[in-house]
Write a protein that holds these residues in place. Structure first.
Motif, PDB file in Angstrom:
ATOM      1  N   PHE A  92       7.072   7.028  -5.097  1.00  0.00           N
ATOM      2  CA  PHE A  92       5.829   7.607  -4.607  1.00  0.00           C
ATOM      3  C   PHE A  92       5.685   9.044  -5.098  1.00  0.00           C
ATOM      4  CE2 PHE A  92       4.275   4.458  -1.689  1.00  0.00           C
ATOM      5  CZ  PHE A  92       5.406   3.778  -1.270  1.00  0.00           C
ATOM      6  N   TYR A 103       9.085  10.895  -4.294  1.00  0.00           N
ATOM      7  CA  TYR A 103       9.983  10.274  -3.341  1.00  0.00           C
ATOM      8  C   TYR A 103      10.314   8.876  -3.848  1.00  0.00           C
ATOM      9  CZ  TYR A 103       9.189  13.770   0.336  1.00  0.00           C
ATOM     10  OH  TYR A 103       9.150  14.921   1.059  1.00  0.00           O
ATOM     11  N   GLN A 131       0.834  -1.197   0.000  1.00  0.00           N
ATOM     12  CA  GLN A 131       0.000   0.000   0.000  1.00  0.00           C
ATOM     13  C   GLN A 131       0.870   1.247   0.000  1.00  0.00           C
ATOM     14  OE1 GLN A 131      -3.536  -0.109   0.104  1.00  0.00           O
ATOM     15  NE2 GLN A 131      -3.195  -2.290  -0.250  1.00  0.00           N
ATOM     16  N   GLY A 132       0.243   2.365  -0.251  1.00  0.00           N
ATOM     17  CA  GLY A 132       0.931   3.644  -0.158  1.00  0.00           C
ATOM     18  C   GLY A 132       1.042   4.092   1.279  1.00  0.00           C
ATOM     19  N   LEU A 133       1.486   5.303   1.449  1.00  0.00           N
ATOM     20  CA  LEU A 133       1.641   5.857   2.790  1.00  0.00           C
ATOM     21  C   LEU A 133       0.322   6.453   3.259  1.00  0.00           C
ATOM     22  CD1 LEU A 133       4.631   5.714   1.823  1.00  0.00           C
ATOM     23  CD2 LEU A 133       5.040   7.632   3.336  1.00  0.00           C
ATOM     24  N   GLY A 157       0.569   8.826  -3.178  1.00  0.00           N
ATOM     25  CA  GLY A 157      -0.002   7.771  -3.987  1.00  0.00           C
ATOM     26  C   GLY A 157       0.378   6.421  -3.422  1.00  0.00           C
ATOM     27  N   GLY A 178       2.183   4.203  -4.802  1.00  0.00           N
ATOM     28  CA  GLY A 178       3.524   3.788  -5.173  1.00  0.00           C
ATOM     29  C   GLY A 178       3.558   2.971  -6.450  1.00  0.00           C
TER      30      GLY A 178
END
Lengths: 114, 113
Positions: free
Chosen positions: B90, B36, A41-43, B104, B106
């Motif tokens: 990201f 990033y 998943q993303g952050l 997002g 990623g």
């Protein structure tokens, strides 16, 4: 100079236990952020501090999550009564202040709840 | 509310070829856009940002990104990929100075020798 550090790097805990994750920001950085990164998943933004104040706590997933920061330095993220869905990498970042464009990230704490 | 989308979970490219990692965004005002990179077992590292000015932004490690307002995109590019570029990338956006970054999900880039 030293970057953002986090401890522990890895934490395995049993379901129902409490855990504390620590973040040491870059010296002089007044803004501090916590994110959660689940596998694949993303952050996910959790909370930020400007100084010792946390203006927006709406990102915390539940009332089992809390965070504090003292002395405009170290921050701790506490998860009470951990659940398996809390397993993730918890990332901390800091910046000069909240308006700064660049955030500097720590290596993260990998939390596994069994 | 601000949001960012990275439509590709995985991008594969041969070493030496150009690479593009896509990002589109949605904000209510003027966007502040970021890329990033996350290498295995390491924290996120800042690559580049667009705040204002030239639409083509140059960043670290030879990466660049082009801000396209009409397409609400901020794709990351590099003219010649290296195996060492293999990592998770990201895209992130904020719409004002006092709002948190939204990331997002990623895109995993694999550069094959």
């Amino acid at each position: 100079g030293a970057g953002v550090s986090q401890s522990p790097s890895n934490k395995v805990t049993e379901k129902g236990k409490d855990v504390e994750l620590r973040c040491d920001p870059i010296s002089g950085h007044t803004a501090l952020y916590w994110y959660r990164q689940r596998l694949g998943q993303g952050l996910e933004f959790l909370i930020y501090f400007q100084g010792n104040s946390a203006p927006d706590k709406s990102g915390l997933p539940s009332d089992r999550f809390s965070a504090e920061r003292t002395g405009e330095s170290v921050s701790t993220l506490t998860i009470q009564r951990t659940q398996q869905e809390d397993s993730a990498v918890y990332l901390c970042a800091s910046s000069l202040d909240f308006r700064s464009y660049e955030q500097y990230f720590g290596p993260g704490t990998r939390l596994t709840v069994t | 509310a601000q949001s960012v989308a990275q439509p590709e979970d995985q991008v594969n490219v041969a070493e030496g070829n150009p690479l593009t990692v896509k990002c589109t965004y949605s904000v209510s005002g003027n966007p502040y856009l970021f890329w990033y990179v996350q290498y295995p077992n390491r924290g996120l590292q800042f690559l580049l940002k667009y705040i204002t000015g030239d639409n083509l932004v140059k960043g670290s490690y030879g990466f660049e990104a082009e801000f396209n307002k009409s397409q609400t995109s901020f794709h990351l590019k590099k003219p010649s990929a290296l195996v060492s570029d293999s990592a998770l990338y990201f895209c992130a956006v904020r719409d004002r100075e006092n709002t948190p970054l939204v990331f997002g999900k990623g895109t995993r880039l694999s550069v094959i020798a």
